[in-house]
Design a protein around this motif. Structure first.
Motif, PDB file in Angstrom:
ATOM      1  N   ALA A  11       1.618 -45.736  30.327  1.00 38.14           N
ATOM      2  CA  ALA A  11       3.011 -45.598  30.742  1.00 38.14           C
ATOM      3  C   ALA A  11       3.593 -46.950  31.148  1.00 38.14           C
ATOM      4  CB  ALA A  11       3.107 -44.602  31.902  1.00 38.14           C
ATOM      5  N   LEU A  12       2.799 -47.748  31.849  1.00 35.48           N
ATOM      6  CA  LEU A  12       3.259 -49.080  32.248  1.00 35.48           C
ATOM      7  C   LEU A  12       3.519 -49.955  31.025  1.00 35.48           C
ATOM      8  CD1 LEU A  12       3.808 -51.232  34.391  1.00 35.48           C
ATOM      9  CD2 LEU A  12       1.344 -51.736  34.389  1.00 35.48           C
ATOM     10  N   ALA A  13       2.629 -49.909  30.061  1.00 40.45           N
ATOM     11  CA  ALA A  13       2.800 -50.722  28.856  1.00 40.45           C
ATOM     12  C   ALA A  13       4.058 -50.323  28.091  1.00 40.45           C
ATOM     13  CB  ALA A  13       1.571 -50.577  27.952  1.00 40.45           C
ATOM     14  N   VAL A  14       4.302 -49.023  27.971  1.00 36.92           N
ATOM     15  CA  VAL A  14       5.491 -48.549  27.255  1.00 36.92           C
ATOM     16  C   VAL A  14       6.756 -48.936  28.015  1.00 36.92           C
ATOM     17  CG1 VAL A  14       6.713 -46.483  26.478  1.00 36.92           C
ATOM     18  CG2 VAL A  14       4.250 -46.675  26.118  1.00 36.92           C
ATOM     19  N   ALA A  15       6.720 -48.820  29.344  1.00 40.87           N
ATOM     20  CA  ALA A  15       7.890 -49.183  30.143  1.00 40.87           C
ATOM     21  C   ALA A  15       8.204 -50.671  30.031  1.00 40.87           C
ATOM     22  CB  ALA A  15       7.658 -48.799  31.600  1.00 40.87           C
ATOM     23  N   LEU A  16       7.189 -51.511  30.085  1.00 38.43           N
ATOM     24  CA  LEU A  16       7.404 -52.956  29.959  1.00 38.43           C
ATOM     25  C   LEU A  16       7.971 -53.299  28.576  1.00 38.43           C
ATOM     26  CD1 LEU A  16       4.186 -54.335  31.692  1.00 38.43           C
ATOM     27  CD2 LEU A  16       6.536 -54.393  32.570  1.00 38.43           C
ATOM     28  N   ARG A  17       7.489 -52.625  27.573  1.00 34.23           N
ATOM     29  CA  ARG A  17       8.009 -52.860  26.218  1.00 34.23           C
ATOM     30  C   ARG A  17       9.474 -52.434  26.128  1.00 34.23           C
ATOM     31  NH1 ARG A  17       8.446 -49.892  21.359  1.00 34.23           N
ATOM     32  NH2 ARG A  17       8.167 -51.185  19.480  1.00 34.23           N
ATOM     33  N   GLN A  18       9.787 -51.326  26.772  1.00 33.03           N
ATOM     34  CA  GLN A  18      11.171 -50.841  26.753  1.00 33.03           C
ATOM     35  C   GLN A  18      12.105 -51.855  27.416  1.00 33.03           C
ATOM     36  OE1 GLN A  18      12.320 -47.737  25.365  1.00 33.03           O
ATOM     37  NE2 GLN A  18      14.184 -48.931  25.593  1.00 33.03           N
ATOM     38  N   VAL A  19      11.672 -52.424  28.525  1.00 35.33           N
ATOM     39  CA  VAL A  19      12.484 -53.427  29.219  1.00 35.33           C
ATOM     40  C   VAL A  19      12.625 -54.682  28.374  1.00 35.33           C
ATOM     41  CG1 VAL A  19      12.545 -54.952  31.228  1.00 35.33           C
ATOM     42  CG2 VAL A  19      11.912 -52.543  31.511  1.00 35.33           C
ATOM     43  N   ARG A  20      11.542 -55.092  27.734  1.00 39.61           N
ATOM     44  CA  ARG A  20      11.544 -56.341  26.973  1.00 39.61           C
ATOM     45  C   ARG A  20      12.349 -56.231  25.679  1.00 39.61           C
ATOM     46  NH1 ARG A  20       6.671 -56.476  26.368  1.00 39.61           N
ATOM     47  NH2 ARG A  20       6.351 -56.142  24.142  1.00 39.61           N
ATOM     48  N   VAL A  21      12.218 -55.117  24.979  1.00 35.80           N
ATOM     49  CA  VAL A  21      12.833 -54.976  23.659  1.00 35.80           C
ATOM     50  C   VAL A  21      14.214 -54.351  23.726  1.00 35.80           C
ATOM     51  CG1 VAL A  21      12.554 -53.954  21.360  1.00 35.80           C
ATOM     52  CG2 VAL A  21      10.562 -54.846  22.595  1.00 35.80           C
ATOM     53  N   GLY A  22      14.401 -53.424  24.651  1.00 37.59           N
ATOM     54  CA  GLY A  22      15.707 -52.804  24.792  1.00 37.59           C
ATOM     55  C   GLY A  22      15.863 -51.576  23.919  1.00 37.59           C
ATOM     56  N   ALA A  23      17.079 -51.370  23.416  1.00 39.84           N
ATOM     57  CA  ALA A  23      17.410 -50.153  22.681  1.00 39.84           C
ATOM     58  C   ALA A  23      16.529 -49.953  21.461  1.00 39.84           C
ATOM     59  CB  ALA A  23      18.880 -50.181  22.269  1.00 39.84           C
ATOM     60  N   ALA A  24      16.083 -51.028  20.861  1.00 38.02           N
ATOM     61  CA  ALA A  24      15.261 -50.919  19.653  1.00 38.02           C
ATOM     62  C   ALA A  24      13.919 -50.248  19.923  1.00 38.02           C
ATOM     63  CB  ALA A  24      15.035 -52.301  19.045  1.00 38.02           C
ATOM     64  N   ALA A  25      13.524 -50.170  21.204  1.00 40.20           N
ATOM     65  CA  ALA A  25      12.221 -49.596  21.539  1.00 40.20           C
ATOM     66  C   ALA A  25      12.283 -48.110  21.838  1.00 40.20           C
ATOM     67  CB  ALA A  25      11.629 -50.325  22.754  1.00 40.20           C
ATOM     68  N   TRP A  26      13.487 -47.538  21.849  1.00 37.65           N
ATOM     69  CA  TRP A  26      13.608 -46.148  22.284  1.00 37.65           C
ATOM     70  C   TRP A  26      12.853 -45.178  21.380  1.00 37.65           C
ATOM     71  CZ3 TRP A  26      14.385 -44.431  26.769  1.00 37.65           C
ATOM     72  CH2 TRP A  26      15.235 -45.078  27.670  1.00 37.65           C
ATOM     73  N   TYR A  27      12.837 -45.446  20.092  1.00 36.46           N
ATOM     74  CA  TYR A  27      12.158 -44.535  19.168  1.00 36.46           C
ATOM     75  C   TYR A  27      10.659 -44.500  19.468  1.00 36.46           C
ATOM     76  CZ  TYR A  27      10.824 -42.284  14.782  1.00 36.46           C
ATOM     77  OH  TYR A  27      10.317 -41.428  13.849  1.00 36.46           O
ATOM     78  N   GLY A  28      10.058 -45.672  19.678  1.00 40.73           N
ATOM     79  CA  GLY A  28       8.639 -45.724  20.016  1.00 40.73           C
ATOM     80  C   GLY A  28       8.355 -45.091  21.366  1.00 40.73           C
ATOM     81  N   THR A  29       9.248 -45.306  22.341  1.00 41.85           N
ATOM     82  CA  THR A  29       9.072 -44.705  23.661  1.00 41.85           C
ATOM     83  C   THR A  29       9.102 -43.187  23.589  1.00 41.85           C
ATOM     84  OG1 THR A  29      10.074 -46.641  24.721  1.00 41.85           O
ATOM     85  CG2 THR A  29       9.992 -44.595  26.000  1.00 41.85           C
ATOM     86  N   ALA A  30      10.072 -42.669  22.844  1.00 47.15           N
ATOM     87  CA  ALA A  30      10.176 -41.210  22.701  1.00 47.15           C
ATOM     88  C   ALA A  30       8.948 -40.636  21.999  1.00 47.15           C
ATOM     89  CB  ALA A  30      11.439 -40.864  21.923  1.00 47.15           C
ATOM     90  N   ALA A  31       8.481 -41.333  20.975  1.00 46.15           N
ATOM     91  CA  ALA A  31       7.283 -40.870  20.261  1.00 46.15           C
ATOM     92  C   ALA A  31       6.081 -40.840  21.190  1.00 46.15           C
ATOM     93  CB  ALA A  31       7.010 -41.775  19.056  1.00 46.15           C
ATOM     94  N   TRP A  32       5.957 -41.865  22.054  1.00 43.04           N
ATOM     95  CA  TRP A  32       4.834 -41.895  22.993  1.00 43.04           C
ATOM     96  C   TRP A  32       4.922 -40.753  23.991  1.00 43.04           C
ATOM     97  CZ3 TRP A  32       5.045 -42.521  28.352  1.00 43.04           C
ATOM     98  CH2 TRP A  32       3.793 -42.545  28.970  1.00 43.04           C
TER      99      TRP A  32
END
Length: 517
Positions: free
Chosen positions: A223-244
């Motif tokens: 969860a921490l790794a996904v959250a950090l990626r979401q902060v770093r990448v922004g909107a482009a990461a939402w699809y991967g976050t939702a899949a996770w």
């Protein structure tokens, strides 16, 4: 006719009537490093890349596989798989709910393989070999082929790996599931899709069924790794976050349910004490079985952390379980290094990535140093008491010394592992042997973990000698016994001889002369 000359400009031939003839050389194109052709590894080299860590893990894990006696927790596995399915479900409803999936798997397996020490430990060995392959793949994601090879080898040679490859418990399986889940997480975030989501979900579910508390700690890291990626990448990461999030639900739910069921029998972990501040420096030693090796691996792992998705995922899986469990231990005593073994594969992969940054030669030296520092530990964990309990000694002590008329009793109120003494007696002391006269029903029957004994030792009789088997070293041989049994034995018996080993004390008591008269 005018005199002419030729020049090359920009790589083309040009003429001039007055200028002297000269050639302007074409600039040489500089080939970027990334564009330079690389040698394609031969199929033989590719097979060696994958198989060498696995072969080393198999060799070390199989080396003296049965030398160390089964200790209390392994004896609990041995006892559980010998139950009928009905008795196993009844036991699970009362205690050990978190281990029910593992016990069920082992019961199916031992129905074919048997319950010898080698058979009980082989599933852990197989899981360890499989983990070495996954760690190799993780290392390759972090830094290429050399890093992958170093990661797999480092994981294989650290003593803690082969120690739990020889343990009839679910920790090796949990390490495999944890390493696989991290690799699947990296692939899922890299290119989200149904297949990769299903692979991640399956790996996380396997971790939950192997050891649910460890799986929750691992999930916190993800969860921490996904959250950090979401902060770093922004909107482009939402699809991967939702899949996770969707993929994590089944495994997370299974882990929560099993931990919730296990909480009802939390008295079984009542022996755990808070980790004090002075004990924090012992974490590397506890996790890797030797502080020197643990210090090297953890120190290198810290140096390897980078901001890429791969590094963040592996680092979160490596450090979050340790930090979360240490924090939770400040609220309630729960720190046990076995619960964070799921971090070891990720720590090994990160450490290998740091080693290769210093160069191949330095990596080889670091790997060799790790091997050298771990040799004494490898030897120690393969001694008869290598798992902390010298269980097999009971045969050499009682076997040649007992006499007809002797009986055996147990300290059945021990706060930590009260079942172990009776299991040692049943597993390692062959018949004929002193009878267990106080037992009314066997351990792990009718939903009770401990054997049922006749009240107040009323069925003891009047034996001339009693063998007391314990898993501690008390001055009072009758400590941690039911009040009636303790009073009767203290009143009529006195210590004649004592033998003490690791987590095994055997005391022979004889009837007092006054009582005999």
């Amino acid at each position: 006719m005018a005199q002419s000359s030729r020049t090359v400009r920009g790589g083309e031939l040009a003429t001039s009537d007055d200028a002297p003839t000269r050639v302007i050389p074409r600039p040489r194109r500089r080939i970027p490093v990334t564009a330079r052709p690389t040698a394609v590894p031969s199929p033989r080299a590719d097979v060696l890349f994958w198989m060498l860590p696995a072969l080393v893990a198999a060799a070390l894990g199989g080396w003296r596989l049965t030398a160390a006696a089964l200790w209390a927790d392994e004896l609990a596995t041995w006892g559980a798989v010998r139950l009928s399915w009905e008795q196993l479900w009844r036991l699970s409803a009362a205690v050990d709910a978190v281990l029910t999936p593992y016990y069920a798997m082992m019961k199916l397996y031992t129905a074919v393989a048997g319950t010898s020490t080698a058979a009980l430990r082989l599933p852990a060995l197989a899981a360890t070999v499989a983990t070495s392959l996954v760690v190799t793949a993780l290392g390759r994601r972090l830094g290429g082929r050399d890093t992958g090879l170093a990661a797999g080898l480092l994981f294989a040679v650290v003593p803690v790996t082969s120690r739990y490859a020889q343990e009839a418990r679910p920790y090796a399986l949990a390490m495999f599931a944890a390493a696989l889940a991290v690799l699947c997480l990296i692939r899922l975030l890299d290119d989200p899709g149904p297949g990769r989501a299903a692979a991640y979900s399956s790996a996380l579910a396997l971790a939950a069924l192997s050891h649910p508390l460890s799986a929750l700690l691992l999930l916190a890291g993800h969860a921490l790794a996904v959250a950090l990626r979401q902060v770093r990448v922004g909107a482009a990461a939402w699809y991967g976050t939702a899949a996770w999030i969707i993929a994590a639900v089944p495994g997370g739910a299974a882990a929560l349910i099993l931990v919730g069921l296990g909480y009802r029998s939390r008295g079984q972990i009542g022996w755990i004490e808070h980790l004090t501040l002075s004990g924090f420096d012992a974490v590397p030693d506890g996790l890797f079985l030797t502080g020197a090796v643990g210090g090297i691996v953890i120190g290198l792992a810290v140096l390897a952390v980078r901001r890429t998705d791969e590094h963040v995922c592996v680092a979160a899986a490596a450090f979050t379980p340790l930090l979360v469990l240490l924090a939770a231990d400040q609220v309630m005593p729960i720190w046990v290094t076995r619960y964070v073994l799921v971090a070891v594969p990720a720590l090994a992969a990160l450490a290998a990535a740091a080693m290769l940054r210093f160069g191949r030669t330095q990596a080889v030296v670091a790997l060799a140093l790790t091997v050298a520092l771990g040799v004494s530990t490898h030897l120690r964990i393969r001694e008869p008491d290598g798992h902390g309990e010298d269980s097999a000694r009971i045969a050499s002590v009682i076997g040649p010394r007992w006499r007809p008329g002797d009986v055996v009793v147990f300290a059945d109120s021990h706060r930590s592992i009260p079942w172990a003494a009776r299991d040692i007696y049943q597993r390692y002391l062959p018949a004929p042997r002193p009878p267990d006269v106080l037992r009314v029903s066997a351990q792990r029957t009718d939903g009770r973990f401990l054997a049922t004994e006749c009240p107040a030792a009323s069925c003891l009789g009047n034996p001339p000698r009693v063998w007391v088997i314990r898993v501690d070293k008390p001055s009072d041989p009758f400590q941690d016994m039911a009040a009636g049994k303790r009073q009767l034995l203290r009143e009529h018996y006195q210590t004649a001889q004592r033998w003490t080993y690791a987590l095994l004390t055997i005391i022979l008591v004889e009837r007092k002369p006054s009582a005999a008269g």
